[in-house]
Design a protein around this motif. Sequence first.
Motif, PDB file in Angstrom:
ATOM      1  N   LYS A  37       0.812  -1.227   0.000  1.00  0.00           N
ATOM      2  CA  LYS A  37       0.000   0.000   0.000  1.00  0.00           C
ATOM      3  C   LYS A  37       0.848   1.282   0.000  1.00  0.00           C
ATOM      4  CE  LYS A  37      -3.958   2.162   2.281  1.00  0.00           C
ATOM      5  NZ  LYS A  37      -4.493   2.722   1.084  1.00  0.00           N
ATOM      6  N   PRO A  38       1.940   1.375   0.758  1.00  0.00           N
ATOM      7  CA  PRO A  38       2.735   2.613   0.738  1.00  0.00           C
ATOM      8  C   PRO A  38       3.358   2.924  -0.634  1.00  0.00           C
ATOM      9  CG  PRO A  38       3.285   1.307   2.668  1.00  0.00           C
ATOM     10  CD  PRO A  38       2.406   0.465   1.803  1.00  0.00           C
ATOM     11  N   GLU A  39       3.497   1.938  -1.495  1.00  0.00           N
ATOM     12  CA  GLU A  39       4.077   2.161  -2.821  1.00  0.00           C
ATOM     13  C   GLU A  39       3.063   2.765  -3.797  1.00  0.00           C
ATOM     14  OE1 GLU A  39       7.316   1.675  -3.545  1.00  0.00           O
ATOM     15  OE2 GLU A  39       7.645   0.994  -1.496  1.00  0.00           O
ATOM     16  N   LEU A  40       1.781   2.671  -3.509  1.00  0.00           N
ATOM     17  CA  LEU A  40       0.751   3.107  -4.450  1.00  0.00           C
ATOM     18  C   LEU A  40       0.824   4.587  -4.830  1.00  0.00           C
ATOM     19  CD1 LEU A  40      -2.404   1.052  -3.506  1.00  0.00           C
ATOM     20  CD2 LEU A  40      -0.888   0.786  -5.445  1.00  0.00           C
ATOM     21  N   PRO A  41       1.033   5.507  -3.891  1.00  0.00           N
ATOM     22  CA  PRO A  41       1.118   6.911  -4.316  1.00  0.00           C
ATOM     23  C   PRO A  41       2.244   7.145  -5.330  1.00  0.00           C
ATOM     24  CG  PRO A  41       0.839   6.782  -1.944  1.00  0.00           C
ATOM     25  CD  PRO A  41       1.054   5.383  -2.434  1.00  0.00           C
ATOM     26  N   ARG A  42       3.367   6.466  -5.145  1.00  0.00           N
ATOM     27  CA  ARG A  42       4.472   6.602  -6.092  1.00  0.00           C
ATOM     28  C   ARG A  42       4.090   6.030  -7.456  1.00  0.00           C
ATOM     29  NH1 ARG A  42       6.889   4.349  -1.486  1.00  0.00           N
ATOM     30  NH2 ARG A  42       7.739   5.947  -0.145  1.00  0.00           N
ATOM     31  N   MET A  43       3.389   4.894  -7.429  1.00  0.00           N
ATOM     32  CA  MET A  43       2.950   4.282  -8.682  1.00  0.00           C
ATOM     33  C   MET A  43       1.976   5.196  -9.422  1.00  0.00           C
ATOM     34  SD  MET A  43       2.279   0.343  -7.639  1.00  0.00           S
ATOM     35  CE  MET A  43       3.509  -0.637  -6.830  1.00  0.00           C
ATOM     36  N   LYS A  44       1.027   5.772  -8.683  1.00  0.00           N
ATOM     37  CA  LYS A  44       0.039   6.667  -9.301  1.00  0.00           C
ATOM     38  C   LYS A  44       0.692   7.925  -9.851  1.00  0.00           C
ATOM     39  CE  LYS A  44      -3.928   5.092  -6.640  1.00  0.00           C
ATOM     40  NZ  LYS A  44      -4.920   5.421  -5.613  1.00  0.00           N
ATOM     41  N   ALA A  45       1.643   8.495  -9.102  1.00  0.00           N
ATOM     42  CA  ALA A  45       2.337   9.704  -9.557  1.00  0.00           C
ATOM     43  C   ALA A  45       3.118   9.411 -10.838  1.00  0.00           C
ATOM     44  CB  ALA A  45       3.271  10.220  -8.469  1.00  0.00           C
ATOM     45  N   ALA A  46       3.764   8.273 -10.879  1.00  0.00           N
ATOM     46  CA  ALA A  46       4.515   7.893 -12.082  1.00  0.00           C
ATOM     47  C   ALA A  46       3.572   7.689 -13.256  1.00  0.00           C
ATOM     48  CB  ALA A  46       5.335   6.634 -11.819  1.00  0.00           C
ATOM     49  N   ALA A  47       2.432   7.076 -13.019  1.00  0.00           N
ATOM     50  CA  ALA A  47       1.460   6.833 -14.092  1.00  0.00           C
ATOM     51  C   ALA A  47       0.908   8.147 -14.624  1.00  0.00           C
ATOM     52  CB  ALA A  47       0.327   5.946 -13.583  1.00  0.00           C
ATOM     53  N   ARG A  48       0.643   9.103 -13.728  1.00  0.00           N
ATOM     54  CA  ARG A  48       0.135  10.409 -14.168  1.00  0.00           C
ATOM     55  C   ARG A  48       1.153  11.149 -15.036  1.00  0.00           C
ATOM     56  NH1 ARG A  48      -2.519  10.527  -9.050  1.00  0.00           N
ATOM     57  NH2 ARG A  48      -0.686  11.413  -8.054  1.00  0.00           N
ATOM     58  N   SER A  49       2.427  10.947 -14.742  1.00  0.00           N
ATOM     59  CA  SER A  49       3.465  11.628 -15.524  1.00  0.00           C
ATOM     60  C   SER A  49       3.900  10.812 -16.741  1.00  0.00           C
ATOM     61  CB  SER A  49       4.676  11.943 -14.636  1.00  0.00           C
ATOM     62  OG  SER A  49       5.311  10.745 -14.223  1.00  0.00           O
ATOM     63  N   GLY A  50       3.247   9.680 -16.961  1.00  0.00           N
ATOM     64  CA  GLY A  50       3.548   8.858 -18.132  1.00  0.00           C
ATOM     65  C   GLY A  50       4.742   7.940 -17.954  1.00  0.00           C
ATOM     66  N   GLU A  51       5.211   7.821 -16.742  1.00  0.00           N
ATOM     67  CA  GLU A  51       6.359   6.951 -16.465  1.00  0.00           C
ATOM     68  C   GLU A  51       5.875   5.644 -15.850  1.00  0.00           C
ATOM     69  OE1 GLU A  51       9.002   9.065 -13.904  1.00  0.00           O
ATOM     70  OE2 GLU A  51       9.098  10.805 -15.223  1.00  0.00           O
ATOM     71  N   THR A  52       6.775   4.703 -15.790  1.00  0.00           N
ATOM     72  CA  THR A  52       6.485   3.432 -15.145  1.00  0.00           C
ATOM     73  C   THR A  52       7.258   3.383 -13.832  1.00  0.00           C
ATOM     74  OG1 THR A  52       6.235   2.348 -17.278  1.00  0.00           O
ATOM     75  CG2 THR A  52       6.592   0.926 -15.378  1.00  0.00           C
ATOM     76  N   TYR A  53       6.567   3.064 -12.771  1.00  0.00           N
ATOM     77  CA  TYR A  53       7.224   2.959 -11.467  1.00  0.00           C
ATOM     78  C   TYR A  53       7.343   1.503 -11.093  1.00  0.00           C
ATOM     79  CZ  TYR A  53       8.100   3.052  -6.471  1.00  0.00           C
ATOM     80  OH  TYR A  53       8.653   2.843  -5.237  1.00  0.00           O
ATOM     81  N   GLU A  54       8.510   1.131 -10.668  1.00  0.00           N
ATOM     82  CA  GLU A  54       8.712  -0.206 -10.129  1.00  0.00           C
ATOM     83  C   GLU A  54       9.277  -0.056  -8.736  1.00  0.00           C
ATOM     84  OE1 GLU A  54      10.750  -3.192 -12.359  1.00  0.00           O
ATOM     85  OE2 GLU A  54      10.080  -2.358 -14.256  1.00  0.00           O
TER      86      GLU A  54
END
Length: 127
Positions: free
Chosen positions: A85-102
Amino acid sequence: RSVQAESLTTAQWWLVALATSALLLAAVHFTFRNGKATLLSLIAPATGAVAVLGASGLRGHGEVEALVMFSASMLAVALLVLALKPELPRMKAAARSGETYEAPKWKTGLYGVLTVAFAVTVAFVLL
């Protein structure tokens, strides 16, 4: 079997299996807040039931042992989902900027090892 697993009837273990399945669905829903993700998470209990009951039958385990393994697995995966769950904000932010977060490989590896260790420990203690 140990006394712990035998202290519940087969019907009670079915209830535990259903409860841990519901807990997984709740963890997915709470973590992702997405109805589609929650619906797709129904695949995990169905696949897990087929895998655990099938493998247990082939190995000669009884129904209670299979239900213990299934319940431990569902609980472990629910805890893994909550740990992510703590990783989700980073994943969403990356998705909004068109990047992929791992998530860092060490984190995903650690989560995976802890999940498996938890499931094996619970099954070992109960069986």
